[in-house]
Design a protein around this motif. Structure first.
Motif, short mmCIF file in Angstrom:
data_model
loop_
_atom_site.label_atom_id
_atom_site.label_comp_id
_atom_site.label_asym_id
_atom_site.label_seq_id
_atom_site.Cartn_x
_atom_site.Cartn_y
_atom_site.Cartn_z
N PHE A 1 0.82 -1.22 0.00
CA PHE A 1 0.00 0.00 0.00
C PHE A 1 0.85 1.27 0.00
O PHE A 1 0.40 2.31 -0.48
N MET A 2 2.06 1.19 0.52
CA MET A 2 2.95 2.34 0.41
C MET A 2 3.32 2.59 -1.05
O MET A 2 3.35 3.75 -1.50
N LYS A 3 3.56 1.52 -1.79
CA LYS A 3 3.84 1.66 -3.22
C LYS A 3 2.62 2.23 -3.95
O LYS A 3 2.74 3.05 -4.85
N MET A 4 1.43 1.77 -3.56
CA MET A 4 0.20 2.26 -4.17
C MET A 4 0.02 3.75 -3.89
O MET A 4 -0.31 4.53 -4.79
N LYS A 5 0.27 4.13 -2.67
CA LYS A 5 0.13 5.55 -2.31
C LYS A 5 1.11 6.40 -3.11
O LYS A 5 0.74 7.48 -3.63
N ASN A 6 2.34 5.94 -3.24
CA ASN A 6 3.34 6.70 -4.00
C ASN A 6 3.00 6.77 -5.48
O ASN A 6 3.34 7.75 -6.16
N LYS A 7 2.30 5.75 -5.97
CA LYS A 7 1.88 5.74 -7.38
C LYS A 7 0.78 6.78 -7.62
O LYS A 7 0.85 7.57 -8.58
N TYR A 8 -0.22 6.78 -6.76
CA TYR A 8 -1.35 7.70 -6.95
C TYR A 8 -1.04 9.11 -6.45
O TYR A 8 -1.55 10.10 -7.00
N TYR A 9 -0.25 9.20 -5.40
CA TYR A 9 0.02 10.50 -4.77
C TYR A 9 1.52 10.66 -4.55
O TYR A 9 2.00 10.60 -3.42
N PRO A 10 2.28 10.87 -5.62
CA PRO A 10 3.73 11.01 -5.50
C PRO A 10 4.10 12.21 -4.64
O PRO A 10 3.44 13.25 -4.68
N LYS A 11 5.16 12.06 -3.89
CA LYS A 11 5.62 13.15 -3.05
C LYS A 11 6.15 14.28 -3.92
O LYS A 11 6.79 14.04 -4.95
#
Length: 351
Positions: free
Chosen positions: A340-350
């Motif tokens: 889910f951390m990878k998913m978050k970074n995919k949809y909402y990149p820092k």
């Protein structure tokens, strides 16, 4: 944002425990004034933004929009309702922007045809003399209100029209005349008796011409217990809604739900109806966070199915992914947490 914006204050919090502390305000919306060229008058709209709208700890998001008729009556409770049932991790609906449209000439704007009727109390009084302007009001919403909201707020390309009584009549007529204007329509105890049930005739004509209703569009209709509560005063309304229900359900091509609320009158049914309508329209949106620990792929699969059903693109919100990540970390589901951390970074990149 336009210069005439000012805060619409709903309720005050008095911090009595802190001597000398001034009162603070809980703000549920913004009031906007528009001059309508279509209607040739000033119109007032009230806008409620989701709680995360101005959260600077997350990426700016876009939100579905709910256009709420009879805004002066429904805005306060409806805004609170959407906030309540969109809170993670139990969200039945996504966070939404709510746009309440305040009335000026309600009968004029919400009725589809000119229909003068003698008062049953005094035959010398003509009722509904100023009626039949709904097509103008639709144009006002489509060409003026919606562009204004889309320009000034972060909106997603998904919208819902909600109405009650004459507003419900308006919602159904808009659905028949302009089904692509909104993705979903809510009609609470609609006045389908209007003008010798002209809207029911239009429904039959629509199906004769098109054979079926548009895909990815939803219609919810609530019905009050008018026969029981009002001692048959409103039998025309009851019969008309039942007739409409029969036509829609016989065709079977529409994502449609009808709810009858025992013990609710015409004046109270909207609260129950709107709650059920939102859950119906967004059925499939809620995910089970506990199941995601064992099957993290399920989240994207569920959102893909929901997006296909609605014909719009929905992805997990950043606040929801934060809740999921916290759940995985607290329960030591390390593989799922990484997923889910990878998913978050995919949809909402820092940034």
């Amino acid at each position: 944002m336009s210069s005439n914006l000012f805060k619409f204050l709903y309720i005050s919090l008095f911090l009595l425990s802190i001597p000398g502390k001034g009162q603070e305000k809980i703000v549920i919306g913004e009031k906007q004034n528009l001059f309508s060229k279509v209607l040739n008058e000033n119109r007032e709209i009230w806008v409620h933004l989701p709680k995360t709208y101005d959260d600077n700890t997350i990426n700016p998001a876009r939100y579905p929009v709910i256009y709420l008729l009879d805004g002066e009556i429904n805005f306060e409770y409806f805004s609170g309702m959407t906030d309540f049932i969109s809170r993670p991790p139990y969200a039945d609906i996504p966070e939404c922007i709510v746009v309440g449209i305040k009335n000026t000439e309600r009968t004029r704007d919400l009725t589809p045809t000119k229909s003068e009727k003698k008062s049953p109390v005094n035959p010398n009084v003509i009722l509904f003399a100023d009626s039949g302007g709904s097509e103008n009001f639709v144009k006002f919403m489509q060409e003026e209100v919606k562009p204004f909201i889309n320009k000034n707020y972060r909106t997603q390309d998904y919208s819902i029209l909600v109405g009650h009584s004459f507003g419900g009549l308006f919602a159904i007529n808009t659905f028949l005349s302009h089904p692509d204007y909104f993705n979903a329509y809510v009609a609470n105890d609609p006045s389908l008796w209007w003008d010798h049930k002209v809207t029911i005739s239009r429904t039959q004509q629509y199906l004769e011409k098109n054979k079926k209703f548009p895909a990815n569009t939803s219609l919810y209709v609530s019905q009050a217990d008018n026969e029981e509560q009002q001692k048959n005063w409103n039998s025309d309304m009851t019969q008309a809604i039942d007739e409409f229900k029969g036509i829609i359900e016989k065709n079977g091509s529409l994502n449609y739900k009808h709810s009858f609320f025992e013990g609710e009158t015409h004046g109270t049914v909207s609260y129950q109806g709107n709650y059920e309508a939102l859950k119906f329209i967004f059925k499939g949106f809620r995910t089970d966070i506990k199941q995601l620990a064992k099957d993290p792929q399920k989240l994207e699969d569920d959102y893909k199915k929901f997006s296909e059903k609605t014909g719009a693109g929905f992805i997990p919100s950043e606040p929801y992914l934060n809740v999921v990540l916290k759940f995985m970390k607290t329960n030591n589901f390390k593989e799922s947490e990484t997923y889910f951390m990878k998913m978050k970074n995919k949809y909402y990149p820092k940034k």
